[in-house]
Write an enzyme that holds these catalytic residues in place. Sequence first.
Site, PDB file in Angstrom:
ATOM      1  N   GLY A 142       0.785  -1.330  -0.041  1.00 50.04           N
ATOM      2  CA  GLY A 142      -0.101  -0.087   0.171  1.00 50.04           C
ATOM      3  C   GLY A 142       0.757   1.424   0.179  1.00 50.04           C
ATOM      4  O   GLY A 142       0.375   2.430   0.135  1.00 50.04           O
ATOM      5  N   GLU A 156       4.337  -6.375   1.793  1.00 50.12           N
ATOM      6  CA  GLU A 156       4.279  -6.864   0.357  1.00 50.12           C
ATOM      7  C   GLU A 156       3.604  -5.910  -0.460  1.00 50.12           C
ATOM      8  O   GLU A 156       2.514  -5.810  -0.804  1.00 50.12           O
ATOM      9  CB  GLU A 156       3.001  -8.096   0.585  1.00 50.12           C
ATOM     10  CG  GLU A 156       2.000  -7.687   1.460  1.00 50.12           C
ATOM     11  CD  GLU A 156       0.878  -8.766   1.416  1.00 50.12           C
ATOM     12  OE1 GLU A 156       1.161  -9.803   1.500  1.00 50.12           O
ATOM     13  OE2 GLU A 156      -0.281  -8.446   1.196  1.00 50.12           O
ATOM     14  N   PRO A 157       4.674  -4.855  -0.806  1.00 50.72           N
ATOM     15  CA  PRO A 157       4.128  -3.695  -1.598  1.00 50.72           C
ATOM     16  C   PRO A 157       4.281  -4.271  -3.424  1.00 50.72           C
ATOM     17  O   PRO A 157       5.077  -4.773  -3.343  1.00 50.72           O
ATOM     18  CB  PRO A 157       5.248  -2.484  -1.442  1.00 50.72           C
ATOM     19  CG  PRO A 157       6.515  -3.531  -1.154  1.00 50.72           C
ATOM     20  CD  PRO A 157       5.975  -4.895  -0.424  1.00 50.72           C
ATOM     21  N   ARG A 169      -6.974   3.692 -14.943  1.00 45.38           N
ATOM     22  CA  ARG A 169      -6.889   4.192 -13.596  1.00 45.38           C
ATOM     23  C   ARG A 169      -7.518   5.470 -13.423  1.00 45.38           C
ATOM     24  O   ARG A 169      -8.494   5.879 -12.771  1.00 45.38           O
ATOM     25  CB  ARG A 169      -5.521   4.404 -13.011  1.00 45.38           C
ATOM     26  CG  ARG A 169      -4.592   3.022 -12.869  1.00 45.38           C
ATOM     27  CD  ARG A 169      -3.430   2.800 -12.046  1.00 45.38           C
ATOM     28  NE  ARG A 169      -3.733   3.302 -10.902  1.00 45.38           N
ATOM     29  CZ  ARG A 169      -3.594   4.274 -10.165  1.00 45.38           C
ATOM     30  NH1 ARG A 169      -2.878   5.422 -10.575  1.00 45.38           N
ATOM     31  NH2 ARG A 169      -3.736   4.629  -8.609  1.00 45.38           N
ATOM     32  N   CYS A 196     -14.333   3.845 -27.488  1.00 44.47           N
ATOM     33  CA  CYS A 196     -15.686   4.423 -27.720  1.00 44.47           C
ATOM     34  C   CYS A 196     -16.349   4.579 -26.489  1.00 44.47           C
ATOM     35  O   CYS A 196     -17.408   3.986 -26.002  1.00 44.47           O
ATOM     36  CB  CYS A 196     -16.363   3.555 -28.792  1.00 44.47           C
ATOM     37  SG  CYS A 196     -15.891   3.687 -30.178  1.00 44.47           S
ATOM     38  N   GLU A 197     -15.845   5.526 -25.528  1.00 44.29           N
ATOM     39  CA  GLU A 197     -16.563   5.762 -24.220  1.00 44.29           C
ATOM     40  C   GLU A 197     -16.188   7.170 -23.923  1.00 44.29           C
ATOM     41  O   GLU A 197     -14.766   7.499 -23.900  1.00 44.29           O
ATOM     42  CB  GLU A 197     -16.063   4.864 -23.027  1.00 44.29           C
ATOM     43  CG  GLU A 197     -16.752   3.501 -23.282  1.00 44.29           C
ATOM     44  CD  GLU A 197     -16.946   2.895 -21.692  1.00 44.29           C
ATOM     45  OE1 GLU A 197     -16.897   3.684 -20.517  1.00 44.29           O
ATOM     46  OE2 GLU A 197     -16.963   1.609 -21.484  1.00 44.29           O
ATOM     47  N   TYR A 219      -0.181  -1.147 -11.924  1.00 40.85           N
ATOM     48  CA  TYR A 219      -1.676  -1.288 -12.425  1.00 40.85           C
ATOM     49  C   TYR A 219      -1.997  -0.534 -13.755  1.00 40.85           C
ATOM     50  O   TYR A 219      -3.170  -0.151 -13.992  1.00 40.85           O
ATOM     51  CB  TYR A 219      -2.508  -0.778 -11.155  1.00 40.85           C
ATOM     52  CG  TYR A 219      -2.111  -1.510 -10.020  1.00 40.85           C
ATOM     53  CD1 TYR A 219      -2.687  -2.667  -9.614  1.00 40.85           C
ATOM     54  CD2 TYR A 219      -1.586  -0.577  -8.831  1.00 40.85           C
ATOM     55  CE1 TYR A 219      -2.231  -3.261  -8.641  1.00 40.85           C
ATOM     56  CE2 TYR A 219      -1.287  -1.344  -7.758  1.00 40.85           C
ATOM     57  CZ  TYR A 219      -1.840  -2.640  -7.379  1.00 40.85           C
ATOM     58  OH  TYR A 219      -1.129  -2.944  -6.306  1.00 40.85           O
TER      59      TYR A 219
HETATM   60  N1  LLP Z   1      -1.134  -7.111  -0.610  1.00 36.92           N
HETATM   61  C1  LLP Z   1      -2.545  -7.079  -0.904  1.00 36.92           C
HETATM   62  C2  LLP Z   1      -3.317  -8.274  -0.138  1.00 36.92           C
HETATM   63  C3  LLP Z   1      -3.170  -6.044  -1.737  1.00 36.92           C
HETATM   64  O1  LLP Z   1      -4.721  -6.789  -2.141  1.00 36.92           O
HETATM   65  C4  LLP Z   1      -2.492  -5.361  -2.588  1.00 36.92           C
HETATM   66  C5  LLP Z   1      -3.201  -4.664  -3.376  1.00 36.92           C
HETATM   67  C6  LLP Z   1      -1.299  -5.046  -2.366  1.00 36.92           C
HETATM   68  C7  LLP Z   1      -0.613  -6.181  -1.459  1.00 36.92           C
HETATM   69  C8  LLP Z   1      -0.238  -4.297  -3.076  1.00 36.92           C
HETATM   70  O2  LLP Z   1      -0.884  -3.046  -2.778  1.00 36.92           O
HETATM   71  P1  LLP Z   1       0.210  -1.689  -3.330  1.00 36.92           P
HETATM   72  O3  LLP Z   1       1.353  -1.730  -2.628  1.00 36.92           O
HETATM   73  O4  LLP Z   1       0.430  -2.041  -4.759  1.00 36.92           O
HETATM   74  O5  LLP Z   1      -0.515  -0.467  -2.996  1.00 36.92           O
HETATM   75  N2  LLP Z   1      -5.590  -1.040  -8.953  1.00 36.92           N
HETATM   76  C9  LLP Z   1      -5.390  -0.343  -7.790  1.00 36.92           C
HETATM   77  C10 LLP Z   1      -4.740  -0.729  -6.949  1.00 36.92           C
HETATM   78  C11 LLP Z   1      -5.375  -1.941  -6.181  1.00 36.92           C
HETATM   79  C12 LLP Z   1      -4.600  -2.706  -5.067  1.00 36.92           C
HETATM   80  C13 LLP Z   1      -5.126  -4.121  -5.037  1.00 36.92           C
HETATM   81  N3  LLP Z   1      -4.480  -4.729  -3.892  1.00 36.92           N
HETATM   82  C14 LLP Z   1      -4.566   1.181  -8.545  1.00 36.92           C
HETATM   83  O6  LLP Z   1      -4.552   1.253  -9.582  1.00 36.92           O
HETATM   84  O7  LLP Z   1      -4.643   2.112  -7.756  1.00 36.92           O
END
Ligand code: LLP
Length: 872
Positions: A718, A754-755, A793, A824-825, A853
């Site tokens: 996150g 777990e980023p 996004r 087409c949106e 993403y």
């Molecule tokens: N761990 C778990 C259980 C997760 O569900 C996620 C992301 C991560 C780690 C990694 O999160 P990060 O470090 O990337 O923020 N599509 C969205 C983001 C969805 C994230 C879903 N889960 C976007 O484009 O902002």
Amino acid sequence: MTMADSTPAASPWVVLKFGGTSVSSVANWKNIAAVVRDRLAEGLRPVIVHSALSGITDRLEQLLAVSLDSHNTLGNEAQAVMNQIEQRHRDLARDLGVTPSQDLEEQFKRLRQIAAGIALVGEVSERLRARVMAQGELMATRLGAAFLASQGLDVQWVDARTVLKAEQRRNANLRSSYLSATCNYEPDLELQRRWSTQGTVFISQGFIASDEQGDTVLLGRGGSDTSGSYFAAKLGARRLEIWTDVPGMFSANPRSVPTARLLRALEYDEAQEIASSGAKVLHPRCIMPVKQYGIPLYVYATQTPKLEGTVITTHGGNVAAQVKAVTIKKNITLVSMETVGMWHSVGFLADAFQVFKDHGLSIDLVSTSETSVTVSLDPAANTLDKSTLDALMVDLGKLCRVEVIGPCAAVSLVGRNIRAILHRLGDALELFEEQKIYLVTQAANDLNITFVIDEGQGDRLVSRLHDIAIQKMTADRVLGPTWEELYGPKDKAAIDLKQWWHDRRNDLISLGREHSAAFVYDRATLTAKAKALRALPGIEGVFYALKANWHPDILKLFAEQGLGFECVSRAEVEHVMKTLPKLDRQKILFTPNFAPRAEYEWGVQQGIWVTLDNLHPLKAWPEVFKGRDVFIRIDTGYGRGHHDKVRTAGVHSKFGVPLFEMDELERLVKASGARVVGLHAHTGSGVFTVDNWKSVGDTLTALTQRFKDVRIVDLGGGLGVPERLGQQGVQLSEFGETLAALKAAHPQLTLWIEPGRYLVAEAGVLLAQVTQLKGKGEVNYVGVATGMNSLIRPALYGAHHEIVNLTRLDDLATEVFNVVGPICESGDQLGNDRLLPPTQEGDVLLIATAGAYGRAMSSTYNLREPAIEVLI
Ligand code: LLP
């Protein structure tokens, strides 16, 4: 004089004044037409007042000079200048798609005749000079009127000399009454009645008026602003809008101080003070008429009409004392007069000032002590040649010892109640330790403090004072964005961490041309991000959440850096195993959500870590987990993240076992014969407060009291990355401190994170070639080769990605566009209201921070393949 007969708020009139640059290009004229249509749509009656085409007033002056030099007949040089003047107008007419009217042709002819007359007579009167100089505005407004009429507007051209009448001024010499006149601006009901035709747009000239004899007079250089103000006062307008080439007044001259802030709101007096102490945006004289009738004055930029600008009113901005601008006036001459006889002597100042008066010199600043008086002479108000100064010295020398100091710069701090903030300026004043200050004055109206120093030190001092007194203040109702933020990606890069793609610009342009749409990932940045996380104290496992981007080469690179992998589906796990056949299974963490039983059965047999995030698996299929080590995902009760859709904890999210189910969880675990070795929580994605991981850590470590087998605590991912200019991402040092403290408090536990985004977002960009451009209504569109099929996004979360025109990275960004793809949106937008340089088909745009993403969430919607991927 009485107050306006109608209040500005109820008035239908709006006066729009456009400067020289504003009326010199087709692009600007299109904006002008759009603004006029807007005002009409608002139910207002627009009156346009505009200047001559840029450079023409200088050319006219040159024409006068060279005509005077010609003998009898107009010489070649004068002919050439005349041709240039004419050609400029013909060129613009052609670009605007209008033919020069008969009136304009007549004007060209008359101007030639006058020039020939001057050549013949060999002299030019002030009266004739004014007539010649007035032609610039008269010619330009003919073109403006023709263009607006061609746009379907009902336009009426008005000779400003029939409306604005010069005042008779006492003591005014001939020169100033012709070249620097002032006009009466009382509300003119007769004019309001005459112009009351609905729907008509009036267009007239700035800078010119007429006197009682009907002769043409000028309002002085920069006088068009004043014309606008006079028109507004006479019409009792609802507002005056001054359209120029900068979007408002700034806290310093943005061309030398790029961190200058837009001043969103000012009082008339403050604006007047800023204008008078050196800022060039508004002519100081234009404020009085609108101030007197309480007409709000707006300042906007014609080339970027959507930027917010400055509004100047009676109540202005903040009442609190605040430095609002640091201004500089150069080429100041100081005259210092010293005499011991001055002490207690009557009339010394009167005598000294009389000498200045006799020499026709106006004094700007004054400072006195018992034995000396220093005054400044402003070049804007005086013609200071050597002989004038010498003569002054001689006469002053009869009264006292005189010294002339210069050239100097007068640097002013401007703002309301400036006296009240003197104590806060301590730091700023320290700067003067190294500077000789010749004169300090604090204005009687408490709006400015001015320091006069050597001219060579002026600019440096302005920028340092600005840093101290303004730049570090937070933005508020008065202080808007900085010039850098509004314009110019080149400068942006300098203040932000310089992004890798600046250095790879040429390679990227070639890639963009070759593929028309491509994600490009930078190995060096990927490696640097992985190393930075591996170096965090307190952390023993970094598991890359490959949902952000599963490009095999990226996985290989991260594996080499010692990262593990967090997967959310069997397919992701298999992809990792296939890409990295030698990878230790303990480096794979499987965190499915609402997956079918079979996926868990498969998972536990693979020797990888499996996380359960509901009670259901333990309740319904306890046998699957008998004798197995498992992780449990906990819902800590609050979600975090950049958007509702990515907050993955709390009552509204489908993830994790909530804290109120802990008793049941404990029972089910025991009953199933599983061993809980790890606890996990992930509250959301795009989180900027380090506090998040601290509280997750506290919640999870507290639960280890219940689940005695727990050895590992996984704090989730996150970590947010900056998406906007000036935004700060998660501070790794602060993050590290939090982790280290947690580890120190629980040395027996192993901490993991777990980023996803943090590792890949900034390392990736999306390149897209410009396909088409269009202007529709007020909106300009840049179409590019790919859209939401590559990067969803913005459409899904309203996410912001910086967009630059790589092909024209060095050009000033002056136009506002919506950047759209071919899908087409209507939602297929990559960015709205983006400032870009004038852009063309084939240019390569770069959409930043697209490594996470982006491709991972892409689709073949409309059967358009998403952008290809390249690692460099
Ligand atoms: N761990 C778990 C259980 C997760 O569900 C996620 C992301 C991560 C780690 C990694 O999160 P990060 O470090 O990337 O923020 N599509 C969205 C983001 C969805 C994230 C879903 N889960 C976007 O484009 O902002």
